[in-house]
Motif scaffolding. Structure first.
Motif, PDB file in Angstrom:
ATOM      1  N   CYS A 258      43.119  39.070  38.221  1.00  0.00           N
ATOM      2  CA  CYS A 258      42.626  39.876  37.090  1.00  0.00           C
ATOM      3  C   CYS A 258      41.184  39.550  36.753  1.00  0.00           C
ATOM      4  N   MET A 259      40.720  38.396  37.243  1.00  0.00           N
ATOM      5  CA  MET A 259      39.319  37.976  37.126  1.00  0.00           C
ATOM      6  C   MET A 259      38.888  37.550  35.719  1.00  0.00           C
ATOM      7  N   GLN A 260      39.862  37.341  34.859  1.00  0.00           N
ATOM      8  CA  GLN A 260      39.502  36.842  33.525  1.00  0.00           C
ATOM      9  C   GLN A 260      38.778  35.493  33.631  1.00  0.00           C
TER      10      GLN A 260
ATOM     11  N   TRP B 172      36.958  34.413  36.062  1.00  0.00           N
ATOM     12  CA  TRP B 172      35.602  34.704  36.578  1.00  0.00           C
ATOM     13  C   TRP B 172      34.687  35.164  35.443  1.00  0.00           C
ATOM     14  N   LEU B 173      35.271  36.005  34.583  1.00  0.00           N
ATOM     15  CA  LEU B 173      34.496  36.576  33.491  1.00  0.00           C
ATOM     16  C   LEU B 173      34.102  35.512  32.470  1.00  0.00           C
ATOM     17  N   TYR B 174      35.032  34.623  32.180  1.00  0.00           N
ATOM     18  CA  TYR B 174      34.797  33.659  31.117  1.00  0.00           C
ATOM     19  C   TYR B 174      34.040  32.409  31.558  1.00  0.00           C
TER      20      TYR B 174
ATOM     21  N   MET C 116      29.565  29.858  35.776  1.00  0.00           N
ATOM     22  CA  MET C 116      29.486  30.750  36.939  1.00  0.00           C
ATOM     23  C   MET C 116      30.040  30.033  38.180  1.00  0.00           C
TER      24      MET C 116
ATOM     25  N   ILE D 216      33.143  30.236  39.425  1.00  0.00           N
ATOM     26  CA  ILE D 216      34.295  30.876  40.064  1.00  0.00           C
ATOM     27  C   ILE D 216      33.774  32.039  40.893  1.00  0.00           C
TER      28      ILE D 216
ATOM     29  N   GLY E  77      34.222  35.504  43.192  1.00  0.00           N
ATOM     30  CA  GLY E  77      35.112  36.660  43.233  1.00  0.00           C
ATOM     31  C   GLY E  77      34.477  37.762  44.046  1.00  0.00           C
ATOM     32  N   LYS E  78      35.293  38.711  44.409  1.00  0.00           N
ATOM     33  CA  LYS E  78      34.731  39.873  45.119  1.00  0.00           C
ATOM     34  C   LYS E  78      35.587  41.113  44.883  1.00  0.00           C
ATOM     35  N   VAL E  79      35.019  42.235  45.219  1.00  0.00           N
ATOM     36  CA  VAL E  79      35.796  43.474  45.204  1.00  0.00           C
ATOM     37  C   VAL E  79      36.104  43.800  46.664  1.00  0.00           C
TER      38      VAL E  79
ATOM     39  N   GLY F 183      39.254  48.221  47.000  1.00  0.00           N
ATOM     40  CA  GLY F 183      38.858  48.437  45.607  1.00  0.00           C
ATOM     41  C   GLY F 183      39.477  47.452  44.652  1.00  0.00           C
ATOM     42  N   LYS F 184      40.309  46.568  45.168  1.00  0.00           N
ATOM     43  CA  LYS F 184      40.919  45.577  44.274  1.00  0.00           C
ATOM     44  C   LYS F 184      40.039  44.330  44.191  1.00  0.00           C
ATOM     45  N   THR F 185      40.134  43.667  43.066  1.00  0.00           N
ATOM     46  CA  THR F 185      39.348  42.452  42.885  1.00  0.00           C
ATOM     47  C   THR F 185      40.102  41.246  43.421  1.00  0.00           C
TER      48      THR F 185
ATOM     49  N   MET G 271      34.974  45.466  34.958  1.00  0.00           N
ATOM     50  CA  MET G 271      34.986  44.229  35.736  1.00  0.00           C
ATOM     51  C   MET G 271      34.452  44.432  37.156  1.00  0.00           C
TER      52      MET G 271
ATOM     53  N   ILE H  68      31.446  42.451  39.102  1.00  0.00           N
ATOM     54  CA  ILE H  68      31.630  41.641  40.309  1.00  0.00           C
ATOM     55  C   ILE H  68      30.753  42.181  41.437  1.00  0.00           C
TER      56      ILE H  68
ATOM     57  N   GLU I 127      27.925  40.172  43.485  1.00  0.00           N
ATOM     58  CA  GLU I 127      27.991  40.101  44.954  1.00  0.00           C
ATOM     59  C   GLU I 127      26.710  40.610  45.593  1.00  0.00           C
TER      60      GLU I 127
ATOM     61  N   TRP J  98      23.841  36.284  40.335  1.00  0.00           N
ATOM     62  CA  TRP J  98      23.926  36.146  38.879  1.00  0.00           C
ATOM     63  C   TRP J  98      22.526  36.198  38.282  1.00  0.00           C
TER      64      TRP J  98
ATOM     65  N   GLN K 174      24.143  29.150  37.881  1.00  0.00           N
ATOM     66  CA  GLN K 174      24.749  27.829  37.836  1.00  0.00           C
ATOM     67  C   GLN K 174      23.697  26.741  37.661  1.00  0.00           C
TER      68      GLN K 174
ATOM     69  N   LYS L   8      25.490  35.153  29.984  1.00  0.00           N
ATOM     70  CA  LYS L   8      25.955  35.716  31.254  1.00  0.00           C
ATOM     71  C   LYS L   8      26.402  37.162  31.076  1.00  0.00           C
ATOM     72  N   TRP L   9      27.217  37.407  30.074  1.00  0.00           N
ATOM     73  CA  TRP L   9      27.712  38.770  29.851  1.00  0.00           C
ATOM     74  C   TRP L   9      26.574  39.741  29.527  1.00  0.00           C
TER      75      TRP L   9
END
Lengths: 389, 102, 324, 191
Positions: free
Chosen positions: B45-47, B49-51, B55, B57, B59-61, B65-67, C5, C9, C13, C17, C21, C36-37
Motif C-alpha cells: 500500500c506504500m504507506q 514509503w509515504l511516511y 526516504m 524505503i 518503492g516502484k510502480v 500499474g501496481k505499486t 501515490m 512513486i 523513480e 527525491w 536522505q 518531503k510531501w
C-alpha cells in the motif's frame, strides 16, 4: 553628452539607480533616505525603468528580500539610513557573508537616541565590520558617481562583496546643486550585465545557499570574505580609472586637497570636507600650509595611502562625525593606527563634530588648525567642535 | 563529498554547489532498532514509503500499474519505527540491532 | 485531480527525491515528512520548487556544510525573515523572466518552510508583509509548538500546560496559560491568500492543500501540526498517530480559508475528548499532576467545541463569498 | 581670501514654497552656468511653522555646506513673521531685505528694526491676479533678480517655461512668466 541638472543628492542617487537599471529594488522609506525611494518608485510607476520594486514593510525585510533577490541572481539594490540600517543589522552581515553584490546608498543620519533625523556617521560606523565595502561622498556629484562605481566594483567576480555608498543626510540628500549626469547608455555599458556565479534560480544546477556552517568551515569562509575585501582594494584603482574614462572625474582612495607641501592636515569624510576645503583655502591665503585628506573609501580602509599621505607632516587632526563611547573615535583610531609605521609621526588630535546634524561652520573647522598651529594637539584628548561646553 | 583542506579551494559564500550531498552521510549508523518487512503479509500500500521521514524505503510502480514496496535502505534508516506504526497490516516489525551483530 | 501515490512513486523513480536522505533530523521527526510531501507534490505537478527555510530544526539539520539534503535550489537567510527572503527571490524571478535573463522556461514555484518560532513569533511581520504584497509563494509552517531546535522553549504556539523551559510547570504554575495563537485566521485575514491547516496524520489532505496553494496565484499558507517526538515526549514512531488524535479531538481541525471562504476539509464522525489527546503526550505529564490543570482542560474543551461550532457556521456563511 | 559666495536666506512658513523657490533659484543659476547650492533647514516642522532655506551662488564651486549666518539677502515670504528676531540675525546694515507684503518699506523697517535696504512686493496679491493662486514664488524670484542680478531675467523665464510646461501647459507658463515680470518691475524700496 552628459547633462548638468540642478537636483538633490537623493535625486542624483535615484538617477544613478535608474541608469544602473537593477532587476530588483526592495526598500523601505526612512528620513532622510526617503526621497531616493520615492524618486525611484516614480521611475518605476512611469515605466522609465522596468525594475521590479518590492515595497517591503520594514528595513529588516528590505535587506532580507534583497538577499533573496541577489541570491536568485538578480542585480539588486536598496537604500536606507540610521535606524533603518540598525534594524537591518543582522542581515547586513549575512548579505556580506553570502557574497551578494548588493549596492545600498546610506543617507547618513544619527542613530538614536534620543531620536534625531539629521546627519552624522554613527550609522555607517555601526556596520564598519559587517564586511561591506563603504564608499563616502562629499556632495551630490560624488554620491551619483560612487553609486555607479560601487555597482561595478561589487559585482567583480574576485570581489563579490556588497557595497554601501554614504552621503550626508539632508546636507547632501536634500540640498540642490548642479550634478553632471552621464548618458544612460554610457552608464549601462560601464556597469554591464552581472553574471551571477551561483544563481538560486538555476534549477538545472540546484545549489544550497546559507547552510549551517560550523567550526569546521566557518573560519575559512570568513577568510574568503577578507580576500574579497583585499581584492576590492586591488580592484578599486582600476574601477576608478575606468570611471574617469567615461566621466572625466578622477577618484582615488583619498581625496588629497592642497597636500603637496601641507604641514597641518585635517582628515574628514563626506560633506564637512567640502567646508574644510574652504577653510584650507583661507589658511593658505594667510600663508599657512594647510591641507586636507578626505577618504573616499573607508572599507577596505586605505591604510597604506593614509600612511603615505600623512607621514612626516607636522600635525594631523582627525574629525569624526560620531563618537565611539568609551573608546577613541572610529576614523581617528584607524588613522592613528595607520601612522604606527610612520617614519616621522605627526602630532595628532581627535575632534568630534556635527552630531545629530549640528551645523559645521568654517569658524568651527578653523579650531583644529589653530590648536595645531599653537602646538596644542593632544592625541589623548577627544575635543568637540561646536559643543555647548 | 570533497573535504576541503584550504579556504582557497572552497566555493565562496558557504554555497554548497552540488545538490543532495547529504547522501554521503549515512544516518543508518544512528539506528538501534531495525525494521523488517514480512513481504508475504505486505499489501504494497506504500504507506510506509509515504511516511518514512528519512526516504529510506524503496518503492516502484510495476508494469501492471501496481505499486511495490522494495524494502529498506539501511544506509539511511534511523530506525524510528514510523513505518511499522503506519502499516495497516502490521507487516513491519522492529528488531533490536543487537540481533544483527554477527 | 489531486496527486496520488503512483504519481509520487513514479516521480521519485524518474527524477529522484527532491528532498533526500542523509539529513540529520531526529528519528521519527515529522518535519522531514512535511518537507518531503510538499516538494514531491510540487514536482509531481510539473513545477520546479525553489525552497527557502527559516532558521530551525529543518534548516539546521538538512544543510550542515558541506552536506545538503536538498536536491532542489534552497536558501536560508535567518530566523525571522524567510518570507521576506523568498519574496525577494520571487521578485527576482519575475524580473529576470520579464527581461529574458532566465535560463529556464520551466515554471518555478517558491516554497518557504518555517517552524512555529519563525512563524507565530519572530517572523510574523515578515510573513504578513510578504502575504500583503501578494507574492506568489507557498509558506509551510511545520508547527511543533515550541522552539524545539534549541531545546523546547515556549512559543506563541505552545498550548496551555505544555512543559517548556522558558515557561515550565512548577509548584505554583501549570506552565503556559495562553492558548495557541490562531495563526491560520491571522494569515487568512489577509484575504488575498489561500490559508489552511493540515496534519501529519493526513498526508493526502496536506498534499491536496499544497496543490491548491501552488495553483493559487499569490500567497498561500499551510500550518501543519508536526510533532517534535523528542520534546513532546512521545514514542519516536507515533507522530502521525498523535496528530490523528489532535484532529479527532478538535484540537487541530483541518480546514482552509480560501480568500475568505471557509471550508472544513475533514469532519470526524465521532469526536473524542481533548483530555485523551493531552494524556497521549508526555509534555503535559507534569501539568496533569497539577490539581489546577483540570480546570484548564475543561476550558480547552469548551474552547475547541466553540471553535468547531464557529467553523461550521463560518463555512455556511462564507460559502461562495470569495473576497478577492 | 577664497572667492566669496553670494548668499541668500529665505524665511517662510513650512508649506508656503520658500524651499521650492530657493531650489528654483539654484536650478536657474546652474542653467546660467553658475555654481549654486540650495538647501532647507529641516526640523520636525509641520505646515505653518517658521522655516529657513538657503542659497549660495558663485562663479566657483561652492565649498561651504553650513547654514548661512551672514546673508547678502534675506527674503521674507510672509509678513506675519516680521517680528521674529531670526530674520535679521547676521544681516548687516549694508545688506538687503526683500519682503512679500502690501506694507511699505518704512512699515517693514518699523517692525523689523533693520537699518539696511528694505524692498517690498505684494507677491501674494500679484500671484492671485496672474496665477489665480496665492503662490508667491515666481513673483519673489522676479523681484530678487531685479535687486541682485544673480541670475539673468531671461534665464529665469526660460526655466519657468521648462519647469511648468510639461506638467501644467502653456497657460500656467504664461501666467508665471507674467508673475516673474511683475515681480521684477513692481518691487520697490525706500532708499
Amino acid at each position: 553628452m552628459p547633462t548638468k541638472l540642478a537636483i538633490t543628492g537623493a535625486a542624483a542617487v535615484a538617477h544613478a539607480m535608474r541608469q544602473i537599471n537593477p532587476d530588483v529594488v526592495a526598500a523601505y522609506p526612512i528620513t532622510p533616505q526617503t526621497p531616493i525611494v520615492e524618486y525611484f518608485a516614480q521611475f518605476v510607476a512611469d515605466g522609465v525603468v522596468d525594475t521590479v520594486m518590492v515595497p517591503v514593510e520594514s528595513e529588516h525585510s528590505a535587506m532580507s528580500a534583497v538577499v533573496g533577490s541577489a541570491a536568485a541572481g538578480a542585480r539588486t539594490m536598496t537604500a536606507t539610513a540610521a535606524n533603518g540600517l540598525a534594524l537591518m543589522f543582522e542581515i547586513v552581515y549575512i548579505a556580506a557573508s553570502m557574497r551578494l553584490p548588493i549596492v545600498m546608498p546610506i543617507v547618513n543620519r544619527a542613530l538614536s537616541g534620543p531620536i534625531n533625523i539629521h546627519g552624522d556617521h554613527s550609522d555607517a560606523y555601526a556596520v564598519r565590520d559587517s564586511g561591506w565595502i563603504q564608499l563616502f561622498s562629499e556632495n551630490s556629484q560624488e554620491a551619483y558617481d560612487m553609486t555607479i562605481i560601487a555597482t561595478k566594483l561589487a559585482e567583480r567576480e574576485e570581489v563579490l562583496t556588497p557595497a554601501m555608498v554614504n552621503l550626508d543626510g539632508f546636507i547632501t540628500s536634500h540640498g540642490v546643486e548642479g550634478v553632471e549626469i552621464l548618458d544612460d547608455e554610457v552608464v549601462r555599458e560601464f556597469v554591464g550585465q552581472w553574471e551571477p556565479k551561483y544563481p538560486l534560480l538555476d534549477i538545472d544546477n540546484p545549489i544550497t545557499h546559507g547552510p549551517l556552517d560550523l567550526f569546521d568551515y566557518y573560519f575559512e569562509h570568513h577568510r574568503q570574505q577578507q580576500e574579497g575585501l583585499k581584492n576590492a582594494y586591488k580592484a578599486l584603482p582600476e574601477v576608478f580609472a575606468e570611471y574617469e574614462k567615461i566621466s572625466g572625474r578622477k577618484y582615488d582612495f583619498l581625496d588629497l586637497y592642497r597636500m603637496e607641501d601641507a604641514e597641518y592636515v585635517m582628515v574628514v569624510m563626506n560633506s564637512a570636507a567640502s567646508t574644510a576645503k574652504y577653510v584650507v583655502d583661507e589658511l593658505r591665503e594667510k600663508g599657512i600650509k594647510a591641507g586636507l585628506v578626505k577618504p573616499w573609501v573607508f572599507t577596505p580602509f586605505p591604510k597604506k595611502e593614509i600612511l603615505e599621505a600623512l607621514d612626516g607632516r607636522k600635525a594631523v587632526m582627525v574629525l569624526d562625525r560620531a563618537m565611539s563611547f568609551g573608546k577613541e573615535a572610529p576614523l581617528y583610531s584607524l588613522v592613528k593606527s595607520a601612522l604606527y609605521e610612520a617614519k616621522e609621526r605627526p602630532m595628532m588630535g581627535t575632534y568630534v563634530y556635527g552630531l545629530g546634524g549640528r551645523d559645521v561652520t568654517p569658524t568651527m573647522l578653523h579650531v583644529p588648525f589653530e590648536d595645531a598651529i599653537k602646538g596644542e594637539l593632544d592625541p589623548n584628548e577627544e575635543r568637540y567642535l561646536g559643543l555647548k561646553e | 563529498m570533497p573535504k576541503y583542506d584550504s579556504w582557497k579551494e572552497m566555493p565562496i559564500a558557504g554555497v554548497i554547489d552540488k545538490p543532495a550531498t547529504a547522501r554521503e552521510y549515512n544516518t543508518g549508523t544512528w539506528r538501534i532498532m531495525r525494521p523488517i518487512v514480512d513481504k508475504d503479509a505486505c499489501i504494497n500500500c506504500m504507506q510506509c514509503w509515504l511516511y518514512c521521514p528519512d526516504m529510506a524505503i524503496n518503492g516502484k510502480v510495476k508494469e501492471d500499474g501496481k505499486t511495490e514496496m522494495l524494502g529498506f535502505d539501511y544506509n539511511y534508516c534511523k530506525g524510528c519505527g514510523t513505518c511499522a506504526e503506519v502499516c495497516p497490516v502490521n507487516a513491519i516489525t522492529m528488531k533490536p540491532e543487537t540481533e544483527f551483530l554477527k | 485531480m489531486p496527486v496520488n501515490m503512483k504519481q509520487l512513486i513514479n516521480l521519485v523513480e524518474k527524477e529522484d527525491w527532491p528532498f533526500t536522505q542523509g539529513h540529520r533530523l531526529c528519528p521519527g521527526c515529522n518535519a522531514p515528512m512535511v518537507a518531503k510531501w510538499a516538494t514531491m507534490t510540487a514536482k509531481a505537478l510539473g513545477y520546479e520548487p525553489v525552497v527557502g527555510a527559516a532558521t530551525g530544526c529543518l534548516e539546521v539539520s538538512t544543510t550542515i556544510y558541506p552536506f545538503t539534503a536538498w536536491n532542489i535550489p534552497y536558501i536560508h537567510n535567518a530566523f525571522e525573515n524567510v518570507a521576506a527572503t523568498i519574496s525577494g527571490a520571487e521578485a527576482a524571478y519575475r524580473s529576470l523572466k520579464n527581461r529574458g535573463k532566465l535560463k529556464t522556461d520551466k515554471p518555478i514555484k517558491f516554497i518557504a518552510f518555517g517552524g512555529d518560532g519563525g512563524t507565530y513569533d519572530i517572523g510574523l511581520q515578515s510573513l504578513s508583509g510578504a502575504v500583503e504584497r501578494g507574492h506568489d509563494f507557498l509558506y509551510i509552517l511545520y508547527d511543533n509548538e515550541g522552539y524545539m531546535n534549541t531545546g523546547n522553549q515556549r512559543s506563541g504556539s505552545t498550548p496551555p500546560g505544555a512543559d517548556a523551559t522558558t515557561e515550565p510547570v512548577g509548584k505554583v504554575k501549570t506552565g503556559k496559560v495562553q492558548f495557541k495563537k490562531n495563526i491560520v485566521e491571522i494569515i487568512g485575514a489577509h484575504e488575498n491568500v489561500y490559508a489552511a491547516t493540515a496534519s501529519t496524520s493526513d498526508p493526502f489532505d496536506f498534499m491536496a492543500k499544497v496543490e491548491k496553494g501552488l495553483k493559487h496565484e499569490g500567497p498561500a499558507f499551510i500550518a501543519v501540526l508536526a510533532p517534535c517526538v523528542r520534546f513532546w515526549r512521545i514514542p519516536e514512531s507515533t507522530g502521525p498517530k498523535v496528530t490523528k488524535l489532535a484532529v479527532e479531538t478538535k484540537y487541530w481541525p483541518l480546514y482552509e480559508i480560501d480568500r475568505g471562504v471557509y471550508k472544513i476539509t475533514r469532519k470526524p464522525r465521532n469526536f473524542k475528548p481533548i483530555e485523551e489527546y493531552i494524556k497521549s503526550i508526555g509534555r503535559f505529564r507534569k501539568a496533569l499532576q497539577h490539581p489546577e490543570y483540570k480546570e484548564m482542560i475543561e476550558e480547552m474543551q469548551k474552547y475547541v467545541d466553540t471553535r468547531w461550532e464557529r467553523l461550521l457556521k463560518l463555512e455556511e456563511v462564507t460559502k461562495g463569498m470569495y473576497l478577492r | 581670501m577664497p572667492e566669496k559666495y553670494f548668499e541668500i536666506r529665505w524665511h517662510g512658513r513650512a508649506g508656503q514654497g520658500a524651499k521650492s523657490a530657493s531650489q528654483f533659484l539654484t536650478e536657474a543659476a546652474v542653467e546660467a552656468g553658475k555654481y549654486s547650492t540650495a538647501f532647507p533647514e529641516y526640523g520636525a516642522e509641520r505646515s505653518g511653522a517658521p522655516m529657513k532655506a538657503f542659497n549660495r551662488i558663485a562663479d566657483v564651486p561652492i565649498r561651504i555646506r553650513s547654514g548661512i549666518e551672514n546673508p547678502d539677502v534675506v527674503v521674507v515670504f510672509d509678513d506675519t513673521m516680521l517680528g521674529l528676531p531670526d530674520l535679521t540675525a547676521g544681516l548687516t546694515e549694508d545688506k538687503l531685505m526683500l519682503v512679500n507684503t502690501v506694507m511699505s518699506p518704512e512699515e517693514v523697517r518699523e517692525k523689523t528694526g533693520f537699518k539696511g535696504k528694505i524692498y517690498t512686493i505684494p507677491a501674494t496679491d500679484i500671484a492671485l491676479e496672474e496665477i489665480k493662486r496665492g503662490i508667491p514664488n515666481t513673483v519673489m524670484i522676479g523681484a530678487l533678480v531685479k535687486l541682485t542680478h544673480v541670475v539673468p531675467l531671461e534665464v529665469v523665464k526660460e526655466k519657468v517655461k521648462k519647469t511648468f510646461e510639461k506638467k501644467f501647459g502653456p497657460e500656467v507658463v504664461e501666467a508665471n512668466i507674467r508673475a516673474v515680470e511683475r515681480g521684477y518691475q513692481e518691487v520697490k524700496g525706500d532708499a
